[in-house]
Design an enzyme around this catalytic site. Structure first.
Site, PDB file in Angstrom:
ATOM      1  N   ASP A  78      57.594  32.477  73.899  1.00 24.59           N
ATOM      2  CA  ASP A  78      58.472  33.721  73.625  1.00 24.59           C
ATOM      3  C   ASP A  78      57.693  34.870  73.182  1.00 24.59           C
ATOM      4  OD1 ASP A  78      57.791  31.864  71.394  1.00 24.59           O
ATOM      5  OD2 ASP A  78      58.959  33.172  70.082  1.00 24.59           O
ATOM      6  N   GLU A 140      58.901  30.653  68.548  1.00 26.18           N
ATOM      7  CA  GLU A 140      57.923  30.903  67.501  1.00 26.18           C
ATOM      8  C   GLU A 140      57.865  32.129  66.739  1.00 26.18           C
ATOM      9  OE1 GLU A 140      53.778  31.961  65.675  1.00 26.18           O
ATOM     10  OE2 GLU A 140      54.994  32.803  67.212  1.00 26.18           O
TER      11      GLU A 140
END
Length: 385
Positions: A78, A140
Site C-alpha cells: 500500500d 501497513e
C-alpha cells in the site's frame, strides 16, 4: 506472458492505486497490486498464496523452494494518500527526472518488489536448499493489519527476514513503536450569534490539543534515547475535521494523531495518561468526548546486535546497524521466529511527500545486495558470516 522489464514493473505497480488510509473516502483495495505480483512471481515458479485480511485487503506470500528456514524478503503493497496538485509530475506514472524514478510508492515501497525479482532471476536455475519467501502485506500505512494477522496466526515463516523500507541500504535493527489515535467530540450546534445556544466541539478540541501538546513536551523531557536520530518520542497532530459553516456553532469535531514511543514506553500507560487529561474537558465544555486507538499499537522493534543476519548485513554493506525513528512491520515478523532487520533502497525523507523518488544509482547495488542475501540463506544456508 513474458515478465516485464524492471522499469516496466515499477511503472505498472506505481500506476495501480493501493492507498490505505484511516479516512474511508480515500482508502482503496490493494488486490490489483497483489494480483500483479502474483502473476509475475507465479510465472517464475513461485507458489503464490493470497490471504484475505479484510474485504478488499490482501497479503501475498510467494514461496520458491520448500522446507524450514530460508529467507523472507518483505514489504507492504500500500501507499499513503497523495496531494496530486503538489506533485510536479503525475504521482501514478513512473517519471524519470534527473537520475531518479519519481512516482508514488517508488521509494516507500512498491519498488522493492521488482528489485527482488531482478535479484532472484539468475538464481532460479540453481537448487534452493532453503526457500525464498516474498511477502507483500496490506495496510501497513494505516493499521498494519496484514502483518498483525500473520503474527496472530503464528505460522513460522523463515530463518531471517529483511523488510525493504527505505534506509539507504543501511541495516536497521532498532526502531520506535507506532500508535495512531482518535478523539471524537460531540457538542451542540446553534446559531453563532448567541453562544448560549450551543456547545462548541471545536473549542473543546482546541483544549484537547493543548493537553496533547503539553504531554508531548513532558514526555520529550523525560524520555531520551541517543541511539535514534530523533532521540525523543514524537506526537504528530495528523488530521482534524469539524463543523460545516462559519455561522454555526461547531457541533462535531474529530482529530487523529500519531505517537511514536521509544522502547520502554508502554502504550497502555501512555493512553491512560491521555485519558486522564482529556476526560475532564467533557464536563468543562459540556460535550461528549470519545478517545480510542485507531488500531492496536505497533510495538517498538529491536534485533540483537549479535544476530547472524545483523552481522551479515553489516559485512555486506560496510555499515553498522542503526536505529530509526519510523515504525515498520519488523516486530511482527520477529514474533514468527525470524531474525529481522529493516534495509532497503531510498530515503525515508522523501517518503509521504510530493515527488517521492528512488535514486536510480541505488538500483543495481540493491539487486546485488539482495542476491547476496538469497545466496547465503537459500543456496548455501550453512555458510558462515
Amino acid at each position: 506472458m513474458p515478465l516485464p522489464s524492471l522499469k516496466e514493473q515499477f511503472a505498472q505497480l506505481i500506476a495501480t492505486p493501493s492507498v490505505s488510509c484511516t479516512q474511508p473516502s480515500l482508502d482503496v483495495s490493494n488486490l490489483p497490486v497483489i494480483e500483479l505480483l502474483a502473476d509475475w512471481l507465479g510465472s517464475l515458479g513461485f507458489v503464490c498464496e493470497r490471504q484475505e485480511i479484510s474485504p478488499g485487503k490482501f497479503n501475498l506470500l510467494a514461496t520458491y523452494g520448500s522446507g524450514p528456514g530460508g529467507l523472507v524478503l518483505a514489504g507492504h503493497s500500500d501507499t499513503v494518500p497523495f496531494d496530486e496538485a503538489l506533485w510536479k509530475s503525475d504521482p501514478l506514472k513512473l517519471t524519470e527526472i534527473d537520475g531518479r524514478w519519481v512516482g508514488l510508492g517508488s521509494c516507500d515501497m512498491k519498488g522493492f518488489f521488482p528489485l527482488i525479482i531482478e535479484a532472484v532471476l539468475p538464481l532460479l536455475d540453481q537448487p534452493f536448499r532453503q526457500p525464498l519467501l516474498i511477502l507483500a502485506t496490506c495496510d501497513e500505512e494505516s493499521s498494519m493489519a496484514g502483518a498483525r494477522a500473520l503474527a496472530d496466526a503464528g505460522k513460522p515463516l523463515g530463518r531471517a527476514a529483511v523488510i525493504g523500507e527505505p534506509t539507504g541500504l543501511r541495516p536497521v535493527r532498532l526502531h520506535k513503536g507506532v500508535m495512531m489515535e482518535r478523539i471524537d467530540i460531540l457538542g451542540q450546534s446553534g446559531h453563532s450569534s448567541d453562544p448560549s445556544l450551543g456547545h462548541s466541539a471545536l473549542e473543546a478540541m482546541h483544549a484537547a490539543i493543548g493537553e496533547l501538546i503539553g504531554l508531548r513536551s513532558q514526555w520529550q523531557t523525560v524520555y531520551n534515547n541517543p541511539q535514534f536520530s530523533v532521540p525523543q518520542p514524537t506526537l504528530n497532530l495528523g488530521c482534524i475535521h469539524g463543523g460545516d459553516n462559519p455561522n454555526r456553532i461547531c457541533g462535531q469535531c474529530s482529530l487523529e494523531f500519531d505517537l511514536r514511543p521509544l522502547p520502554g514506553m508502554d502504550p497502555d500507560m501512555l493512553r491512560a495518561v491521555i485519558r486522564e487529561k482529556l476526560f475532564p474537558l467533557a464536563e468543562r465544555y459540556q460535550v461528549k468526548l470519545d478517545y480510542a486507538p485507531l488500531f492496536p499499537a505497533a510495538p517498538p522493534f529491536e534485533e540483537s546486535a549479535e544476530a547472524e543476519l545483523v552481522k551479515l548485513a553489516e559485512r555486506l554493506t560496510g555499515h553498522r546497524a542503526e536505529a530509526v525513528a519510523f515504525g515498520t512491520e519488523a516486530a511482527y515478523l520477529q514474533r514468527l521466529g525470524c531474525e529481522t532487520i529493516v534495509m532497503g533502497p531510498g530515503d525515508i525523507r522523501c517518503a509521504h511527500q510530493p515527488d517521492e523518488y528512488l535514486d536510480m544509482s541505488l538500483l543495481q547495488p540493491t539487486v546485488r545486495l539482495l542476491r547476496q542475501l538469497i545466496e547465503h540463506y537459500c543456496l548455501s544456508p550453512v555458510a558462515s558470516v
